[in-house]
Each structure stands twice: as structure tokens, then as C-alpha cells.
Design a protein around this motif. Structure first.
Motif, PDB file in Angstrom:
ATOM      1  N   LEU A   1      -4.821  -6.372   2.265  1.00 58.21           N
ATOM      2  CA  LEU A   1      -3.998  -5.286   2.810  1.00 58.21           C
ATOM      3  C   LEU A   1      -2.588  -5.332   2.230  1.00 58.21           C
ATOM      4  O   LEU A   1      -1.999  -4.284   1.906  1.00 58.21           O
ATOM      5  CB  LEU A   1      -3.945  -5.385   4.339  1.00 58.21           C
ATOM      6  CG  LEU A   1      -5.209  -4.999   5.097  1.00 58.21           C
ATOM      7  CD1 LEU A   1      -5.084  -5.378   6.566  1.00 58.21           C
ATOM      8  CD2 LEU A   1      -5.495  -3.507   4.964  1.00 58.21           C
ATOM      9  N   ALA A   2      -2.044  -6.535   2.112  1.00 62.58           N
ATOM     10  CA  ALA A   2      -0.708  -6.670   1.515  1.00 62.58           C
ATOM     11  C   ALA A   2      -0.715  -6.190   0.073  1.00 62.58           C
ATOM     12  O   ALA A   2       0.230  -5.526  -0.385  1.00 62.58           O
ATOM     13  CB  ALA A   2      -0.259  -8.124   1.599  1.00 62.58           C
ATOM     14  N   CYS A   3      -1.785  -6.516  -0.684  1.00 61.06           N
ATOM     15  CA  CYS A   3      -1.885  -6.063  -2.077  1.00 61.06           C
ATOM     16  C   CYS A   3      -1.961  -4.540  -2.156  1.00 61.06           C
ATOM     17  O   CYS A   3      -1.316  -3.914  -3.010  1.00 61.06           O
ATOM     18  CB  CYS A   3      -3.109  -6.684  -2.743  1.00 61.06           C
ATOM     19  SG  CYS A   3      -2.981  -8.461  -2.989  1.00 61.06           S
ATOM     20  N   LEU A   4      -2.740  -3.919  -1.255  1.00 59.92           N
ATOM     21  CA  LEU A   4      -2.848  -2.464  -1.251  1.00 59.92           C
ATOM     22  C   LEU A   4      -1.532  -1.804  -0.865  1.00 59.92           C
ATOM     23  O   LEU A   4      -1.252  -0.673  -1.279  1.00 59.92           O
ATOM     24  CB  LEU A   4      -3.960  -2.032  -0.289  1.00 59.92           C
ATOM     25  CG  LEU A   4      -5.388  -2.349  -0.746  1.00 59.92           C
ATOM     26  CD1 LEU A   4      -6.386  -2.025   0.358  1.00 59.92           C
ATOM     27  CD2 LEU A   4      -5.727  -1.573  -2.012  1.00 59.92           C
ATOM     28  N   LEU A   5      -0.745  -2.478  -0.060  1.00 58.75           N
ATOM     29  CA  LEU A   5       0.586  -1.963   0.264  1.00 58.75           C
ATOM     30  C   LEU A   5       1.488  -1.991  -0.958  1.00 58.75           C
ATOM     31  O   LEU A   5       2.289  -1.073  -1.189  1.00 58.75           O
ATOM     32  CB  LEU A   5       1.197  -2.790   1.400  1.00 58.75           C
ATOM     33  CG  LEU A   5       2.645  -2.466   1.808  1.00 58.75           C
ATOM     34  CD1 LEU A   5       2.794  -1.006   2.199  1.00 58.75           C
ATOM     35  CD2 LEU A   5       3.069  -3.359   2.961  1.00 58.75           C
ATOM     36  N   LEU A   6       1.332  -3.018  -1.785  1.00 59.11           N
ATOM     37  CA  LEU A   6       2.169  -3.163  -2.977  1.00 59.11           C
ATOM     38  C   LEU A   6       1.752  -2.230  -4.106  1.00 59.11           C
ATOM     39  O   LEU A   6       2.588  -1.813  -4.917  1.00 59.11           O
ATOM     40  CB  LEU A   6       2.112  -4.612  -3.476  1.00 59.11           C
ATOM     41  CG  LEU A   6       2.892  -5.654  -2.664  1.00 59.11           C
ATOM     42  CD1 LEU A   6       2.543  -7.053  -3.126  1.00 59.11           C
ATOM     43  CD2 LEU A   6       4.390  -5.402  -2.780  1.00 59.11           C
ATOM     44  N   VAL A   7       0.476  -1.885  -4.177  1.00 59.03           N
ATOM     45  CA  VAL A   7      -0.037  -1.133  -5.327  1.00 59.03           C
ATOM     46  C   VAL A   7       0.583   0.245  -5.435  1.00 59.03           C
ATOM     47  O   VAL A   7       0.924   0.710  -6.521  1.00 59.03           O
ATOM     48  CB  VAL A   7      -1.578  -1.028  -5.246  1.00 59.03           C
ATOM     49  CG1 VAL A   7      -2.110   0.027  -6.204  1.00 59.03           C
ATOM     50  CG2 VAL A   7      -2.201  -2.370  -5.556  1.00 59.03           C
ATOM     51  N   SER A   8       0.740   0.924  -4.284  1.00 58.86           N
ATOM     52  CA  SER A   8       1.215   2.308  -4.312  1.00 58.86           C
ATOM     53  C   SER A   8       2.261   2.535  -3.239  1.00 58.86           C
ATOM     54  O   SER A   8       2.155   2.003  -2.131  1.00 58.86           O
ATOM     55  CB  SER A   8       0.029   3.262  -4.100  1.00 58.86           C
ATOM     56  OG  SER A   8       0.486   4.592  -3.933  1.00 58.86           O
ATOM     57  N   GLY A   9       3.256   3.375  -3.590  1.00 56.39           N
ATOM     58  CA  GLY A   9       4.301   3.696  -2.629  1.00 56.39           C
ATOM     59  C   GLY A   9       3.968   4.860  -1.727  1.00 56.39           C
ATOM     60  O   GLY A   9       4.761   5.202  -0.844  1.00 56.39           O
ATOM     61  N   THR A  10       2.805   5.478  -1.913  1.00 57.74           N
ATOM     62  CA  THR A  10       2.417   6.610  -1.077  1.00 57.74           C
ATOM     63  C   THR A  10       2.173   6.143   0.350  1.00 57.74           C
ATOM     64  O   THR A  10       1.398   5.211   0.586  1.00 57.74           O
ATOM     65  CB  THR A  10       1.142   7.274  -1.631  1.00 57.74           C
ATOM     66  OG1 THR A  10       1.391   7.704  -2.964  1.00 57.74           O
ATOM     67  CG2 THR A  10       0.739   8.463  -0.765  1.00 57.74           C
ATOM     68  N   TRP A  11       2.839   6.805   1.289  1.00 55.70           N
ATOM     69  CA  TRP A  11       2.733   6.467   2.717  1.00 55.70           C
ATOM     70  C   TRP A  11       2.961   4.968   2.952  1.00 55.70           C
ATOM     71  O   TRP A  11       2.327   4.337   3.801  1.00 55.70           O
ATOM     72  CB  TRP A  11       1.373   6.879   3.274  1.00 55.70           C
ATOM     73  CG  TRP A  11       1.171   8.370   3.297  1.00 55.70           C
ATOM     74  CD1 TRP A  11       2.130   9.327   3.477  1.00 55.70           C
ATOM     75  CD2 TRP A  11      -0.052   9.073   3.122  1.00 55.70           C
ATOM     76  NE1 TRP A  11       1.592  10.572   3.423  1.00 55.70           N
ATOM     77  CE2 TRP A  11       0.243  10.458   3.216  1.00 55.70           C
ATOM     78  CE3 TRP A  11      -1.369   8.697   2.890  1.00 55.70           C
ATOM     79  CZ2 TRP A  11      -0.722  11.438   3.081  1.00 55.70           C
ATOM     80  CZ3 TRP A  11      -2.334   9.675   2.770  1.00 55.70           C
ATOM     81  CH2 TRP A  11      -2.023  11.025   2.853  1.00 55.70           C
ATOM     82  N   ALA A  12       3.872   4.414   2.162  1.00 49.31           N
ATOM     83  CA  ALA A  12       4.123   2.967   2.239  1.00 49.31           C
ATOM     84  C   ALA A  12       4.650   2.565   3.612  1.00 49.31           C
ATOM     85  O   ALA A  12       4.289   1.508   4.140  1.00 49.31           O
ATOM     86  CB  ALA A  12       5.107   2.548   1.151  1.00 49.31           C
ATOM     87  N   ARG A  13       5.514   3.410   4.211  1.00 53.49           N
ATOM     88  CA  ARG A  13       6.064   3.056   5.519  1.00 53.49           C
ATOM     89  C   ARG A  13       4.973   2.996   6.585  1.00 53.49           C
ATOM     90  O   ARG A  13       4.940   2.074   7.405  1.00 53.49           O
ATOM     91  CB  ARG A  13       7.128   4.067   5.922  1.00 53.49           C
ATOM     92  CG  ARG A  13       7.745   3.778   7.283  1.00 53.49           C
ATOM     93  CD  ARG A  13       8.888   4.705   7.587  1.00 53.49           C
ATOM     94  NE  ARG A  13       9.996   4.489   6.665  1.00 53.49           N
ATOM     95  CZ  ARG A  13      11.127   5.192   6.692  1.00 53.49           C
ATOM     96  NH1 ARG A  13      11.291   6.144   7.601  1.00 53.49           N
ATOM     97  NH2 ARG A  13      12.083   4.944   5.825  1.00 53.49           N
TER      98      ARG A  13
END
Length: 701
Positions: free
Chosen positions: A12-24
Motif C-alpha cells: 500500500l505504501a508503494c502504491l501511494l508513492l507510485v502516483s500522485g493521483t488522489w494521494a491525499r
């Protein structure tokens, strides 16, 4: 926690880092997941079994008296995890903002799917499923006939001394695992009727539940709807008949001695409600001339407690009336135990290291066996049965890494005249059966109490203990459901107000209370918390009875009076007032039809930070709120634990968010509170409030 959960969190942390879309949004969801898992970790450290029935019970009962100081390391670990749950997603979010929002929707979809998978493989899902299965609506009438209440006179009215060892499971007597740790209890086991493989069924795995299970033969559950706030229930399991009740009917006196606070988990309420003539706990010991060194975070140490137990045994024996003396030790409480003054020099060499709990266990072995030996060598031994039992299996402690590899079993020993020493293996026995076994030792014809079955009976028939281990306990929820019904009884369609308490069946409840009835007029749920929200969210096919101050239901409030609002599935409604409630109302009586949606009800909310002493005089209360409800609402000042309305006003904030309200006091008030009556969906954010002395302007009279 499983490795799969940690692996999923890393992904999940990696998927958060991969793209800034809807990052918040992804960071918030990850933080909420980590916070939930951190809370589960802390609860698991305390319960040893994740979020279970004990968790629900203690969240809704009085936590006063809990030895919080013993869990400093766990609390510190929880704080560290919470900080990590808040800071890690923020750090990842800062890094993510530097990346291009590529593959945004596919990455977010993968994130959402993996989040659901993580919840599914986490212990949160397993515990939620377990609690749902235990509390789901079931027809308990199938097992109702199995609930037995002894009535016949006892053949022998021998005195009983029942010693509960806190978390003192029989596993500690295993010489292969703990050599020389408990030689004295090992000796007593060889001289006693010694039961093996005694388990802990659901609803019996913590102290008050262990007492209820062994004395009443029923698992401990909260009231229907699991909204039992112990301070609001007037009686503890009023429909249950327990060992203390039965023995009192047989002419016994029942005394209890415990070193901890009796208010914790409502132990004192349980005992006082079920046949105990004297309940002496921490408060009683504090009134005596006992040095501070004899107290720990939990209460008085066992050396003082068990010495008092022997003196009480002698005193009760001399009186000549049959008695049951119950003592509950405390020094082997998880996680580390305590060492009383009598055992300060205690040592135990162990391959597991210098662990304080091992010293506490060795000390308990000496103290309990000393008490038993003194009783057995006294002049009253020929008329006394001694029970030595654990209240429940050990919770997470400094020896958990050793215990989890062993065959766990509760301790249950019986010693007394005519009780031949032998060891009995109970294939499906649990602490639910302890009280029934004691009764059969007193009278062979009495083999049951509650759902408990004597472990000596040749043919005990169906039992809750057997259901708890059969087919992963699929039938056991019926026993839990029946136990829940013991809080209220079955005649619950009539409500009556008496001395500020609502009589529901055999129970007295402090309002506000919301009762939900199904189509067959069976009481489905009783809610004592978040009642206005529960009212809005209730099934429209059910009938609701809501008892609170009239302020909750109408704008022209009758300050301080009680009302009951009834609505049913046929768009029927009726408001009963104080006088009608005192005479009693039937919830299945015809109501008056109404159009539109069900009315919205209000619930009292605290505005002042705490109750405060206020001198007599004339005042003006000023509130400054940054967020106010769109419609007017009630603000009131109350005292005497919210029973007396000092002032009440229908208000709405001005353009500056200010609310003014006059307040006059003829006498000093020790516990003045400021409260607002709002629906659960309404928002009131008070920035500050002041209570100003009222002064007349010059020239006014």
C-alpha cells in the motif's frame, strides 16, 4: 500480527508513492488502517485474544480501579504506533507530490482493492466476524430448557472456602516447563480431587466473567444490543440464580474478600446482587491501618488478603452458621505480577531469565497453600470444603511466549472430608461447570446450576461447555443469547418510571434509553449510548420506545420532566408524559397516526469542560461558537448530577455566533454543568464560554 498484513501495508505504501493521483485520500486511508491496527494491537496486549467479549464488556462497564500503571510499556508502544500511523502517510505524501500523476486511476483502483484485501486478512476482520457470530440474533428458546435452577435442600451444609487465583492456570504446575515453581500447589493437587483440561468458554475469560461463569453457570455478556453501560443498569443479571443465591436460600452466609477495587468491572454489584452478605474490597482494606507498602497499582497484596481470609474463616466457623467465604487474589495479575512484603526475598532460577512474574507465582504458591493448610489443620476442617481455582487463563504476560506452546488449562481443585484424591480429565468441561461440581460434592442429587453441569455426573446431558467446543462453537451463540436475556427478563412490553429509573422487565435503567421491538414484540435491542443516532438509524419496521427528558422531543420543554416517545412501523406515534410514565405504559398499545418522516429527537451534550462549583447569585452565561445549528436549540444549566435543571432557554446564536442566557442561583451548586440539546447530526463548536456576574446598569432598578 500476520506477515501477510505487514506485506500488504508495504505494498500500500508503494502504491501511494507510485502516483500522485488522489494521494491525499490514499494517505488518509492508509493512516486510518494503521490507526485501527494499532488499536487492535493495544487491545490484544491487554486481552490476549484481540477484540472479544471482554473488550465489549469493559468498554461499557466501569473502568474505575483498573491498574493502568501496570501497562505502561503497552501504552507507550501504542502511542509510538499511533505516531507512526500519522507520520508515515504524511511523509509518503510529501514524497508523492514530487511525482507525476501517471496511471492514476489504475493505481488507485489497485490501492483500494489491496486495502480491502488487507482488512480481510487482518485480525480486525476475524474479530469482527467472531463478535457478529456471537451476537447475531438467534432463537435461544432451543436451549432454554437446559437452564436449571437448583431448588431442593442440600443434603450436607458444609462450609465452603473458595480461593480464586488471579490468572493462576494449571499450566504453571507443569514440572517439565516450570520445574519447582509451584511445589506446594502440586502437593495439594495430589491430595485433592483434581480436574484436568478445564477450558474457558467465550464469555468466561476475564475476572468478572470467570466469577459469573463458575458461580452462575452462564457466560457473561452485556445486555441486548451490547449497550450495557454498567453504571446505568440498576441490577446485575437479575434473572440469574447463582451459587450465592442458592446457598443463601439454604441458610448460608456469603462473604467475599478481594484486594482490588470492587467497582472495577462491577464485581461488587454482581456479588451484592447475588446473595453475598459482605463484599470487602480495596476500599475496605484502605480503611484499616495498613501500610502503603502493602498496596500495588491494583490493590492490597495477597499476603494481607489471605491472612484476613483465615481470620474471617475462623470467625465465621465459630459463629456456627454455614457459610461460603470467597477470596480473589491479585498479585499474579498480568503482565508482570506483584511481589508482596512477605515474599520480598523470593527467588526462582529459570531458564527463561529473571522474570518478576515467576517470583509472584512462586509467592502465590506459598501463600495459597499456607492458607489451605491452616484451614485443613484447624478444628473446623471436618466441616469445610476448600476450592482452589483459577478465575481464567492467563492473559498476555511476561511468560506468554512460554505458555502459548503449552496445553492451556484452568486450575480446579476440591479438598475436604470424604473427597478422595484423584485426577479427573474433563473432556468438554469449562469453568461454567465449577459451581455445579461443588454442589454435587455437597449433595449427589444436585448436579446443575444454570448451564453448568457437574464434572462428576455420569450423564450430564447437553451442556454449554460441550457446545463451546463442538463444531467451532456454532451452537454456542444460543447460550450467549439466553444469558443476555437474563439482564432484562422476558416481560418487557410495559415500561414504568420510578425514582428516575425506567423499569424494563426485571431491570431498572437510568435514562436516556432507547428500546427497539421487532414485529413479534420481542425486545430486539436496548441502547444507552448515542440514542438519538440509534433512533434515526433504527429499522422502520420496528417499534421504538425512547425515554428521556421531555426536552429531547419538544420545543416547549417541560424542564426536568420525563417523557416517552413511541413510534411504530405503521406511522403511529404517541408522547407519554411524566405522570403517565409513573403509572406505567404499554409499548404495544395503539398509537396515533402521523404523516411524513419520523420526528428527529435531541440528546444532551456537554458544553462545559467539567462540572464546577458556583456560588449563589445572578449570572449571564455567554457562549461563543464558530459553528451553530441552523435552527434554535435548548441550552440549560444543570446540577446534582444532571437531575436538577437550574436554568433552561430556547436559543439561537446572533450574527457573531454569541449566545446569551440568564442564570440565577439561590444556593451554591457544587456540580454545575452547561449542556445543549441537539440532534446527532447537528453541529455545535463552542470556542469559549463565560459565566459573568449580572450587574444592573446605573439608573436601573
Amino acid at each position: 500480527m500476520q506477515w501477510s498484513v505487514w506485506f500488504s501495508i508495504a505494498l500500500l505504501a508503494c502504491l501511494l508513492l507510485v502516483s500522485g493521483t488522489w494521494a491525499r485520500l490514499k494517505a488518509i486511508l492508509l493512516s486510518l488502517l494503521l490507526l485501527a491496527l494499532s488499536s487492535w494491537w493495544l487491545i490484544d496486549q491487554l486481552s490476549g485474544d484481540g477484540i472479544n467479549a471482554a473488550t465489549l464488556y469493559h468498554l461499557r462497564s466501569d473502568l474505575q480501579g483498573a491498574g493502568v500503571g501496570d501497562f505502561g510499556h503497552s501504552i507507550a508502544g501504542f502511542v509510538a504506533r499511533v505516531l507512526g500511523a500519522l507520520l508515515l502517510p504524511l511523509l509518503l505524501l510529501r514524497v508523492t507530490r514530487l511525482r507525476q500523476p501517471r496511471f492514476g486511476i489504475p493505481v488507485f483502483t489497485a490501492f483500494a482493492c489491496l486495502l480491502l484485501v488487507t482488512l480481510r486478512v487482518s485480525p480486525l476482520y476475524d474479530d469482527a466476524l467472531r463478535i457478529h457470530q456471537q451476537l447475531r440474533p438467534v432463537d435461544y428458546r432451543v436451549v432454554a430448557d437446559e437452564y436449571r435452577v437448583p431448588a431442593q435442600p442440600l443434603a450436607q451444609r458444609r462450609n465452603i472456602v473458595w480461593i480464586y487465583g488471579e490468572s493462576l492456570e494449571r499450566t504453571y504446575l507443569d514440572e517439565a516447563v516450570f520445574p519447582g515453581l509451584m511445589p506446594n500447589l502440586q502437593r495439594l493437587a495430589g491430595e485433592a480431587l483434581d480436574f484436568r483440561d478445564i477450558g474457558s468458554a467465550e464469555g468466561s475469560g476475564w475476572t468478572i466473567a470467570g466469577l459469573v461463569a463458575s458461580m452462575c453457570g452462564v457466560p457473561l455478556t452485556t445486555a441486548q444490543g451490547d449497550e450495557n453501560s454498567m453504571g446505568r443498569m440498576g441490577r446485575f443479571l437479575p434473572e440469574a440464580v447463582c451459587l450465592g443465591d442458592y446457598l443463601k436460600q439454604q441458610g448460608y452466609r456469603n462473604h467475599y474478600l478481594g484486594g482490588a477495587n470492587g467497582q472495577f468491572a462491577a464485581k461488587a454489584d454482581f456479588l451484592a446482587s447475588h446473595g453475598f452478605d459482605a463484599v470487602h474490597d480495596l476500599a475496605w482494606f484502605k480503611q484499616r491501618d495498613i501500610a502503603a507498602s502493602h498496596f500495588s497499582n491494583w490493590g492490597v497484596h495477597d499476603d494481607v488478603l489471605l491472612e484476613e481470609a483465615f481470620q474471617r474463616f475462623v470467625q465465621l466457623s465459630r459463629a456456627g452458621q454455614p457459610f461460603m467465604l470467597t477470596a480473589l487474589t491479585m498479585d499474579t495479575h498480568h503482565p508482570a505480577g506483584h511481589l508482596p512484603v512477605a515474599c520480598k526475598g523470593m527467588r526462582y532460577a529459570s531458564e527463561y531469565g529473571d522474570i518478576g512474574l515467576l517470583k509472584a507465582l512462586k509467592c502465590t504458591d506459598v501463600l495459597i497453600s499456607k492458607l489451605v493448610d491452616r484451614i485443613r489443620s484447624s478444628g473446623y476442617a471436618d466441616n469445610t470444603v476448600v476450592v482452589v481455582a483459577s478465575d481464567h487463563l492467563a492473559m498476555p504476560n511476561h511468560l506468554s511466549h512460554v505458555l502459548e506452546k503449552q496445553r492451556r488449562e484452568n486450575l480446579l481443585l476440591f479438598l475436604g472430608p470424604g473427597i478422595a484424591p484423584r485426577q479427573v480429565t474433563a473432556r468438554t468441561g469449562s469453568t461454567l461447570d465449577s459451581g455445579a461440581t461443588l454442589l454435587q460434592l455437597l449433595d449427589p442429587a444436585v448436579t446443575t446450576i444454570g448451564f453448568g453441569r457437574s464434572l462428576l455426573a455420569a450423564d450430564a446431558g447437553p451442556s454449554a461447555s460441550a457446545a463451546a467446543v463442538r463444531e467451532q462453537g456454532q451452537d454456542y451463540p444460543r447460550y450467549l443469547a439466553y444469558a443476555r436475556s437474563l439482564w432484562l427478563g422476558r416481560q418487557t412490553r410495559r415500561l414504568r418510571l420510578e425514582d428516575g429509573l425506567v423499569q424494563v422487565g426485571v431491570q431498572q435503567v437510568q435514562p436516556p434509553v432507547l428500546l427497539e421491538y421487532d414485529r413479534q414484540w420481542d425486545l430486539k435491542s436496548i441502547y444507552l449510548e448515542n440514542t438519538s443516532k440509534q433512533f434515526d438509524d433504527a429499522d422502520p419496521a420496528h417499534t421504538l420506545a425512547y425515554v428521556d427528558r421531555c426536552t429531547a422531543f419538544e420545543d416547549a420543554s417541560a424542564a426536568g420532566e420525563w417523557c416517552a416517545l413511541l413510534v411504530n412501523r405503521d406511522q403511529g406515534i404517541r408522547l407519554y408524559r411524566d405522570a403517565q410514565l409513573r403509572r406505567g405504559i404499554a409499548v404495544d398499545a395503539p398509537l396515533q397516526a402521523f404523516d411524513g418522516n419520523r420526528p428527529r429527537v435531541r440528546q444532551s451534550r456537554m458544553i462545559s469542560r467539567e462540572a464546577r462549583r458556583t456560588d449563589p447569585g445572578q449570572y449571564v452565561l455567554e457562549l461563543y461558537a464558530r459553528q451553530n445549528p441552523q435552527r434554535p436549540f435548548w441550552v440549560e444549566a444543570v446540577s446534582s448530577q444532571r437531575k436538577v435543571v437550574v436554568a433552561q432557554q430556547w436559543v439561537q446564536a446572533d450574527s457573531n455566533g454569541r449566545i446569551r442566557m440568564p442564570l440565577g442561583l439561590e444556593h451554591a451548586v457544587d456540580d454545575l454543568e452547561i449542556r445543549a440539546w441537539l440532534n446527532h447530526a447537528e453541529q455545535l463548536a463552542v470556542e469559549r464560554y463565560v459565566l459573568l456576574p449580572f450587574r444592573l446598569r446605573p439608573g436601573r432598578s
